[in-house]
Design a protein around this motif. Sequence first.
Motif, PDB file in Angstrom:
ATOM      1  N   LYS A   1      24.863  24.561  40.230  1.00  0.00           N
ATOM      2  CA  LYS A   1      25.490  25.773  40.774  1.00  0.00           C
ATOM      3  C   LYS A   1      25.704  25.526  42.257  1.00  0.00           C
ATOM      4  O   LYS A   1      24.749  25.341  43.016  1.00  0.00           O
ATOM      5  CB  LYS A   1      24.598  26.997  40.557  1.00  0.00           C
ATOM      6  CG  LYS A   1      25.261  28.315  40.956  1.00  0.00           C
ATOM      7  CD  LYS A   1      24.354  29.505  40.706  1.00  0.00           C
ATOM      8  CE  LYS A   1      25.091  30.831  40.871  1.00  0.00           C
ATOM      9  NZ  LYS A   1      25.961  30.899  42.049  1.00  0.00           N
TER      10      LYS A   1
ATOM     11  N   ALA B   1      21.420  24.075  37.451  1.00  0.00           N
ATOM     12  CA  ALA B   1      21.618  25.179  36.515  1.00  0.00           C
ATOM     13  C   ALA B   1      21.298  24.776  35.080  1.00  0.00           C
ATOM     14  O   ALA B   1      20.807  25.589  34.294  1.00  0.00           O
ATOM     15  CB  ALA B   1      23.061  25.681  36.592  1.00  0.00           C
TER      16      ALA B   1
ATOM     17  N   TYR C   1      30.623  25.727  39.851  1.00  0.00           N
ATOM     18  CA  TYR C   1      29.713  24.769  39.217  1.00  0.00           C
ATOM     19  C   TYR C   1      30.358  23.391  39.206  1.00  0.00           C
ATOM     20  O   TYR C   1      31.585  23.267  39.146  1.00  0.00           O
ATOM     21  CB  TYR C   1      29.399  25.175  37.774  1.00  0.00           C
ATOM     22  CG  TYR C   1      28.594  26.440  37.642  1.00  0.00           C
ATOM     23  CD1 TYR C   1      27.202  26.394  37.572  1.00  0.00           C
ATOM     24  CD2 TYR C   1      29.216  27.683  37.576  1.00  0.00           C
ATOM     25  CE1 TYR C   1      26.444  27.556  37.446  1.00  0.00           C
ATOM     26  CE2 TYR C   1      28.475  28.856  37.457  1.00  0.00           C
ATOM     27  CZ  TYR C   1      27.092  28.777  37.397  1.00  0.00           C
ATOM     28  OH  TYR C   1      26.349  29.925  37.282  1.00  0.00           O
TER      29      TYR C   1
END
Length: 309
Positions: free
Chosen positions: A33, A72, A102
């Motif tokens: 992320k 993430a 992302y």
Amino acid sequence: MKAVRYHRYGDSDVLTYEEADRPVPGAGQVLVKVAGTSFNPVDVAIRAGYLQQVFPLVFPHVPGIDVAGTVAELGPDVTGWSAGDAVVAFLPMNAPGAAADYVLAPSEALAAAPRTVDLADAAALPATALTASQALFEHAGLRAGQTVLINGAGGAVGGYAVQLAKRAGATVTATASARSADRVRAYGADQIIDYTVTPVTQAAGGRFDVVLNLVTTSAEETAGLVDLVSDGGVLVSTTTPAPEDAARGVRTVRVFARSDAAQLAELVARVDAGELRIDVADRRPLADLADVHAQAVTGKLAGKTVITV
């Protein structure tokens, strides 16, 4: 997710802030992320298509070779990282980049992020600091007691180069304009040459064991820099290739930085120890990336720009 992408090579106007699918990590990959990425001049060359023979792209392409963010999701067989870990990386040059919410990163490219700076600002470290470190120590073999000229010390790579060279015990001469002179002096430069007043080849006042060239130079200017290298010394360039001077034993190298997680971890440790300073000249939101590219072409960017996500 939101991303900045381009669907063909071209000028800055091909960059589009748009919706994109969130990537899914495969074997050996980590989904990060993104907190921040940064602008690097090579981004312009890749986007314009000048490097397509070296770094071919699959369109649409997301730019951004630096990333700072948090883990993430882990791909299959990835160990050593956990969700929520703060990380930094120098991403592959032609893989989908970090100008997005992302990004996928090879697990072997990741290093723990510095703890002493804002996470987004840490994106100003990977590519430029690795370039400076590899140029000075791998290619030039700089060591304590030597003299080094850093041509283009006011830029992001130059700032790290001055700090690293000084910490290594070298005597540092740096070129910088009046706009960046105070910052370069604070990095530890022993002498500053204002290249806007006098050409470095005239103002240097001697020769150097190592010359690091970070500026695009003409053939005449490049030859002049080679003349500033001491017999048996080396000129390392990240831009214009330089001819060797075999009669004086002067070696020349053109540098292309590579991602190296172990080296990056060492640089992070220096940041956290207060031995290496990350300077961010500007912070811009992801939606402004096209404007950042446009400003870079006109020479209006000064220092390192971080793109916050």
